[in-house]
Design an enzyme around this catalytic site. Structure first.
Site, PDB file in Angstrom:
ATOM      1  N   ASP A   1      24.373  18.503  15.274  1.00 65.64           N
ATOM      2  CA  ASP A   1      23.424  18.934  14.400  1.00 65.64           C
ATOM      3  C   ASP A   1      25.049  18.505  13.598  1.00 65.64           C
ATOM      4  O   ASP A   1      25.282  18.078  13.743  1.00 65.64           O
ATOM      5  CB  ASP A   1      22.537  19.978  14.195  1.00 65.64           C
TER       6      ASP A   1
ATOM      7  N   LYS B   1      17.532  15.554  17.728  1.00 61.64           N
ATOM      8  CA  LYS B   1      17.591  17.178  17.602  1.00 61.64           C
ATOM      9  C   LYS B   1      17.029  18.252  17.965  1.00 61.64           C
ATOM     10  O   LYS B   1      17.286  18.848  18.802  1.00 61.64           O
ATOM     11  CB  LYS B   1      18.457  16.632  16.647  1.00 61.64           C
TER      12      LYS B   1
END
Ligand code: SF4
Length: 295
Positions: free
Chosen positions: A180, A162
């Site tokens: 996320d 991420k």
């Protein structure tokens, strides 16, 4: 600014698309929204891309909400943003980067001094270890530069896919999907995928869009999750993509009550509400800078 809903309701009580919206597409989208489990792959791709187009109109200035001037600053700020708000990180990083402007400086820092600076971000001991550790790795293995390859970034301490995609997409212009917590919640509400593992979500959603859309798509989805489609009380009655959403009704549908649920710009200043979509354009119809932006 294009209106997305007409204020009328469909027979199912869902907001009807705006007048002038493509009739065929809207009809397909409403049908898909009402019974998305039976939605064909083609209809899903169309609905997903239409949601992204609508969100692009509502959030033309969607961008990473972390302040940064270099790939190094973005990398550190993204690591610090775990379990806290971007606003809190933005209030903390100026002091950090003033004291330690380069990876070499941060690598040689006294951990206790760094902990004192990072305390407001929460988990400050672990975050101190991560940012000093990744700075050491940058200084020793990459000549003090942030590498522009996924496989190198994910080897840095505290850096997962991420974080790596945030850096690649926003500091290097390489397409990436940032999965996320907002992204995971919204794509499941929209039935873009039933996957729960972030890597599988990334692959499933990536397959619905051209690669060139990935970075902006991530911003649009995350901005929508922060401002309108909240985890607990999504503001369905004030949502510009309600006609395309299978989860419409999961939150407040009364428009006046829903408006009160809209969250703030730039991470949340009390009293500062989401601007109406047309406020994102200046008097000449050009996108206006976001609230809180300088220069
Ligand atoms: S706010 Fe409601 S209608 Fe809008 S995307 Fe979220 S669940 Fe769907």
């Amino acid at each position: 600014m294009k209106k997305t809903t007409s204020g009328k309701k469909t027979a199912a009580g869902r907001p009807a698309p705006a007048e002038g919206a493509p009739v065929g597409g809207a009809a397909r989208a409403r049908t898909a929204g009402d019974s998305p489990r039976g939605e064909s792959r083609t209809a899903l791709v169309r609905r997903a891309r239409r949601i992204n187009r609508e969100l692009a109109e509502v959030y033309p200035y969607a961008h990473p909400e972390l302040d940064f001037d270099s790939p190094f600053q973005l990398l550190v700020a993204t690591v610090l943003s775990a379990q806290t708000t971007d606003l809190r990180v933005n209030q903390t990083t100026p002091a950090l980067f003033a004291r330690y402007p380069t990876p070499e400086d941060l690598a040689a820092a006294d951990p206790e001094e760094v902990e004192d600076i990072l305390r407001p971000c929460g988990f400050f001991r672990a975050k101190t270890r991560s940012v000093i550790g990744l700075s050491k790795a940058l200084a020793e293995e990459f000549g003090g530069e942030v590498p522009g390859r996924l496989e190198d970034l994910v080897k840095l301490p505290g850096v997962g896919r991420k974080t790596a995609f945030v850096v690649l997409g926003n500091a290097f212009g390489r397409p990436g999907i940032t999965v996320d917590t907002h992204f995971q919640r919204l794509v499941r509400r929209w039935r873009w995928t039933d996957e729960t593992d972030p890597d599988k979500i990334e692959a499933a959603v990536g397959a619905l869009f051209p690669k060139s859309d990935w970075t902006d798509l991530s911003h649009h989805v995350i901005w929508h999750g922060r401002r309108i489609c909240h985890a607990r009380k999504p503001a369905c009655g004030a949502c510009p993509i309600a006609p395309l959403c299978p989860a419409y009704g999961e939150g407040e549908t009364d428009p006046e009550k829903a408006k009160k649920l809209l969250k703030y710009e730039k991470g949340g200043f009390p009293g500062q509400r989401l601007r109406p979509p047309q406020a994102y354009l200046d008097a000449g119809g050009k996108p206006a800078p976001p609230l809180g932006a300088t220069g």
